[in-house]
Design an enzyme around this catalytic site. Structure first.
Site, PDB file in Angstrom:
ATOM      1  NE  ARG B 248      40.714  39.910  42.476  1.00  0.00           N
ATOM      2  CZ  ARG B 248      39.481  40.331  42.198  1.00  0.00           C
ATOM      3  NH1 ARG B 248      39.263  41.124  41.161  1.00  0.00           N
ATOM      4  NH2 ARG B 248      38.460  39.950  42.947  1.00  0.00           N
ATOM      5  CG  HIS B 252      40.054  45.173  42.993  1.00  0.00           C
ATOM      6  ND1 HIS B 252      40.782  45.080  41.829  1.00  0.00           N
ATOM      7  CD2 HIS B 252      40.096  46.482  43.367  1.00  0.00           C
ATOM      8  CE1 HIS B 252      41.231  46.293  41.508  1.00  0.00           C
ATOM      9  NE2 HIS B 252      40.835  47.150  42.413  1.00  0.00           N
ATOM     10  CE1 TYR B 261      34.765  39.530  42.108  1.00  0.00           C
ATOM     11  CE2 TYR B 261      33.689  41.121  43.555  1.00  0.00           C
ATOM     12  CZ  TYR B 261      34.843  40.566  43.038  1.00  0.00           C
ATOM     13  OH  TYR B 261      36.062  41.020  43.442  1.00  0.00           O
TER      14      TYR B 261
END
Ligand SMILES: Cc1ncc(C[n+]2csc(CCOP(=O)(O)OP(=O)(O)O)c2C)c(N)n1
Ligand SMILES: Cc1ncc(C[n+]2csc(CCOP(=O)(O)OP(=O)(O)O)c2C)c(N)n1
Ligand SMILES: [Mg+2]
Ligand SMILES: [Mg+2]
Lengths: 328, 335, 328, 335
Positions: B248, B252, B261
């Protein structure tokens, strides 16, 4: 005309629809060789085979979820949830998926499926075999919700539900499975339309709205108070969603008083919606406060029989409710 | 990408170029969506950047037009391969009239395309898995010569919905492929907090179906794996779980900020493994495409993206009079 | 007194309760290093560590289910559901387990837990990031359901919820997270009791009942119509279950008219229950039909912004509803 | 039962006799319940006949008084081992006042006993599994020296609830034992229609925790397996899935008629493997009990059952005035 039980009406509906349309299949726990724990599917496995009467894994969300997939592909699933109390694991699939499919796809995809579930108390089932859960679903646009109160409607409504292009939840008053008997007309293809309430007793003093087992009791209560001179109009709601507003409003315009009877928990129950419709749209006709007679606000009917009797509405409690309403 | 001695015979050079084209097109419109979002042209974008090889490899291994797809929100490249047009995707981004999955009722990337056998999908993750099982059941019930593929992120395999759906297919030996696009994150939550197994494919062992892990950055490896699972499923051999390891390469979604994170180094490293570039280099190296032809692909992609965006910008919003329909099938307007 | 946002009130409540009671922990998706997708738990992972601010697997039923287990053992979980639209997978755990535990064990076991969930539309979230799902839970005896409409209540009610010995569902109007600002008193331990509605604006012409985001809009609408000479009493329901009947009835006894505003689907929504209570218990005070102003009966707010605007109630729609009610 | 060379040293003769006693007591009151049900004394009974060895072996491997139990409806022998009295069970059958799990609000065999760390259980299968994970989480959170065991039928492992609960424990290495009592049926549905794996223990492979299958008709084998899983869990080694193969020697419940879906021969064969008889024979053979002492056990069991039934029959029904309480914790009457 043959007198049959309510559950026999249900069984016949499934039998006829399986015979009529090969897209129709049944899926659920113990619906196969066992014929269902209440015997609603008795004989169907033997007649139609295991590919059309399918014993599912013990997993409600996937009973409904696979049914949705099969419906999208073009089949017509009848999903059995063994007890309405066990429909909750499938809540997401019903509310977020089945109900919203048509609108969310702008009509490209629809979910023609039936979810059958026995509901209601008075059978010694305790908190988890007695629940009335209809109000969770009557708040969900995209669903239809049906509750029959006699063998004829049970058969005709279920056959209509199987043919309906939408997800239909069909709640069966399990205490009435064998208790409620009635005539079944010898029609080739008995269909009762979804979306219409029925006036099951004409009366002029007050209107009582009920469905399922409570309708059965209400009719008896109406006869008792009739002997005391109270002339009750009884409306069998039959389809809870979409709501037949016209029939409901007309009845109260005539009688001026409304009592709504349902066996589930009082607060937030289906009767609240009927009351709210009347309080807005029949206000000028009302001669008395709208009342609801419902299950108390404890989780569900307790097991121990005196406690269960305390919880459950019955003919005499309903008759008392009618009397007090009539006195107003 | 590794150079392979032998690849599936179906995978002609022509087909490989088609695959590359879809990967490239997907990448370019995805990048443009990020740009336009930053310019405030629409409120939301969720990206498939880094997943393209897995999605295109899977889609091309199916019989498009015949097989069924139950995708998830990251599958832009997969649905383009199945026939969604860039313009249709752009309508979704902007919530414009005629958007085919939902009439702009749903957020972008909530796929659905009746003409291509792509069923309508929603947001709650995992719900699509039992649907795929049901479609597989119906295919078998009818005796049809189709199969169904459903995709999902690795985090979403934590849902009971996923477990129950796969279980149905395994018990009834249904023609379903369960593709897990494992990018190691569910928003911010790493795989190690989703599961105690080290590969998603191991979950197949608990459910009684074959499970394999493939390099999801290698479009040919994915194609091969999905092709053989599809062949088996079509022949009555039942379902397969395929885990494709992917990257990814973005946050998101446009609502996310992944700096909270994960490190920037991690992102930088990903760029070295970019699956679209890797396939381009492979095709050049194998003389399947020339540099010049490749450049043409690039400019054609740019044009198509421009045209798609322009089309969507020029399209009006849906009519408000239609907003209350169709809640029930009776409300559907035909014709 | 500092002016803070609604979400800051929520964050402070969790911070203070984590500091006060080591039995308190937070569990949910992305609540850890990410600080929650809306940032409600920002900084708490850093402050209290990963054992008290726990990133869960992506699986709502087990977020609630493990919370129940932890509560039974003596902890005080705060479970975050990322969007109210995703609470449905946990419906079984909430309705069949958490809500029924106390009654079904005759009080031997209780479930002190909070379930936080952002709800409501107007944020471009489409069908699955906009839902108002409170009515599914206000029908469930054993649950408490709370919806704050300002930072002070947000903080004080959440702190009360954490200390409540029952399962409390705490719905957060996400559109108001940063939009709604207000003063926070510099109290050491700000607690707002669960179970009390508040009269947020005194008035005599009609009563409007609302909560959450709709309460925020209603207050503004009330000021607009005030300039036109309509004197509205606004009641912020705050706790939807148990219902503060007294405050509701008193208000209507004073004004004689009731309008109930909620953004979820009209049919079977929470407003139906308020209407039903009034139609039974305030009947003699009513000068006009009870009206509900609510979301239309389509699955939820659509994405495309003109469609979303069509779905959502806002200040001007509420003002129009008040005017038409005042004219009656 | 096989004669074992070496068994766990904790398993003294005294303890084995205690185990036998609970198995016997459970069997006798269970049989009586069937009898009384047929006489119309109460509406419902659900039986543990054929499961006793698994349940008693498991219970005795735990630290009763310290460890926690999250059982399911078939676990009569297990909860008796944890301290429920036969009289209390009988109160449940008849729905009488003072029934400790629910004040007779729930159906019989819906266990719960605060004093013994048995949490309240309900009917919807699978819901208890996440509760056990939460208890395991809380034990670890607190640093307590306890563990928790939860049991379930094999059919109910099809529920997503089960999968999600086990997944939690595996990820967080929680001190939980997941005991599956595999009797090959879920009411009428055979195991082969619940799962595509041939042993429930294989499900552990998909979830990343150790899984084993034991002969659930052999109380010592179960004891050993649970004991070592408990030791490991207590030492911080995380959860274990234990499948105990058992026999459901009766219909599912008093509402069932199993002649519709299984043969009488199957039932007859089971009787040869009766776990209570097997343990009796083992104890006699090993000279751990004499025939005479065994006879005494039998008569003592009969007396206890008689007394329990009499006690329940003599107890009144609950007061209807209490029926509406306690819905909320505030309603609980203390003292
Ligand atoms: C039932 C449900 N819970 C939460 C969410 C919010 N959400 C959307 S995507 C996502 C993470 C999904 O991660 P993964 O499955 O790994 O897929 P990825 O996005 O990484 O491709 C979450 C938590 C959701 N959509 N549905
Ligand atoms: C969610 C749910 N669905 C259905 C039921 C009805 N039901 C009760 S027990 C049972 C079978 C359980 O089989 P298994 O898990 O194998 O346990 P066993 O009874 O064989 O010990 C079923 C279907 C239920 N209690 N809960
Ligand atoms: Mg992921
Ligand atoms: Mg079993």
């Amino acid at each position: 005309m043959a007198e049959v039980t309510l559950i026999e009406g249900i069984r016949q509906a499934m039998d006829e629809e399986l015979a009529r349309d090969e897209r129709v299949f049944i899926v659920g726990e113990d619906v196969g060789p066992r014929g269902g724990v209440f015997r609603a599917t008795e004989g169907l496995y033997e007649k139609y085979g295991g590919s059309r009467v399918v014993d599912s894994p013990l997993a409600e969300l996937s009973i409904v979820g696979m049914g949705i997939g099969a419906a999208l592909y073009g089949l017509r699933p009848i999903c059995e949830i063994q007890f309405a109390d066990f429909i909750h694991p499938a809540f997401n699939q019903i509310v977020n998926e089945a109900a919203k499919m048509c609108y969310r796809s702008n009509g490209a995809w629809t979910v023609p499926m039936v979810i059958r579930a026995p509901y209601g108390g008075g059978i010694g089932g305790g908190l988890y075999h007695s629940q009335s859960v209809e109000a969770f679903f009557t708040h969900v646009p995209g669903l239809k919700v049906v509750v029959p109160s006699n063998p004829r409607d049970a058969k005709g409504l279920l056959k209509s539900a199987v043919r309906d292009p939408n997800p239909v939840i069909y709640f069966e008053p399990k205490k009435g499975y064998r208790l409620i008997k009635g005539e079944l007309p010898e029609e080739d293809d008995l269909l009762v339309p979804i979306g219409q309430a029925s006036i099951s007793r004409q009366g002029k003093d007050l209107s009582v709205f009920a469905y399922g087992m409570m309708h059965y009791y209400t009719l008896q209560a109406a006869e008792i108070v009739a002997e005391e001179g109270i002339d009750v109009e009884v409306v069998d709601l039959r389809t809870l969603l979409p709501i037949d507003e016209q029939t409901i409003l007309k009845s109260v315009e005539k009688t001026g008083k409304a009592l709504i009877v349902y066996e589930g928990n009082l607060t937030g129950g289906y009767g609240a919606e009927i009351s709210a419709i009347l309080a807005e749209k029949a206000f000028v006709s009302l001669d008395a406060p709208i009342r609801r007679l419902a299950g108390p606000d404890v989780p569900a009917a307790p097991f121990s029989h005196p406690l269960q009797d305390w919880f459950m509405l019955d003919v005499s409690k309903i008759a008392a409710g009618i009397r007090s309403m009539a006195e107003y | 990408m590794e150079v392979r001695e032998k690849i599936q015979t179906e995978l002609t050079h022509e087909l490989m170029l088609e695959m590359y084209w879809i990967m490239l097109l997907s990448r370019r419109i995805d990048e443009r969506a990020w740009l336009l979002h930053r310019q405030g042209k629409f409120p939301f974008h969720i990206s498939g950047i880094g997943h393209e090889a897995a999605q295109v490899g899977a889609a091309f291994a199916l019989k498009r037009g015949k097989d069924w797809l139950v995708p998830y929100y990251r599958d832009l490249a997969m649905v383009l391969a199945f026939g969604l047009t860039p313009a249709e995707f752009a309508l979704g981004l902007m919530g414009k009239k005629g958007e085919p999955s939902s009439g702009a009722r749903q957020m972008p990337s909530h796929w659905g395309l009746r003409r291509a056998n792509i069923i309508s999908t929603s947001s709650p993750v995992g719900t699509q898995t039992p649907h795929a099982a049901g479609i597989g059941f119906a295919i078998k019930y009818r005796g049809d010569d189709a199969i169904v593929l459903t995709s999902i992120g690795e985090g979403s395999t934590s849902q009971g919905e996923w477990y129950e759906g796969v279980n149905w297919a395994a018990i009834h030996q249904l023609p379903v492929i369960f593709l897990v696009e494992n990018n190691e994150y569910a928003i911010s939550v790493p795989r190690s907090k989703q599961m105690a197994v080290s590969n998603v494919a191991e979950k197949a062992n608990g459910l009684g179906l074959p499970g394999i892990t493939v390099n999801g950055l290698d479009v040919i490896e994915v194609y091969d794996a999905v092709k053989s699972a599809a062949d088996r499923a079509r022949a009555g051999g039942g379902p397969t779980l395929i885990e494709a390891t992917v990257l990814r390469m973005t946050p998101h979604s446009s609502d996310d900020d992944d700096r909270m994170y994960r490190s920037r180094e991690e992102i930088e490293e990903m760029k070295q493994k970019d699956p679209v570039n890797a396939f381009r280099d492979y095709l050049i190296q194998q003389n399947i495409i020339t540099e010049a032809a490749q450049e043409k692909f690039q400019s054609r992609a740019k044009e198509e993206v421009n045209a798609a965006i322009k089309f969507a910008e020029d399209t009006p919003y849906p009519d408000v009079e239609d907003a209350s329909y169709p809640v029930y099938a009776e409300d559907i307007r035909h014709g």
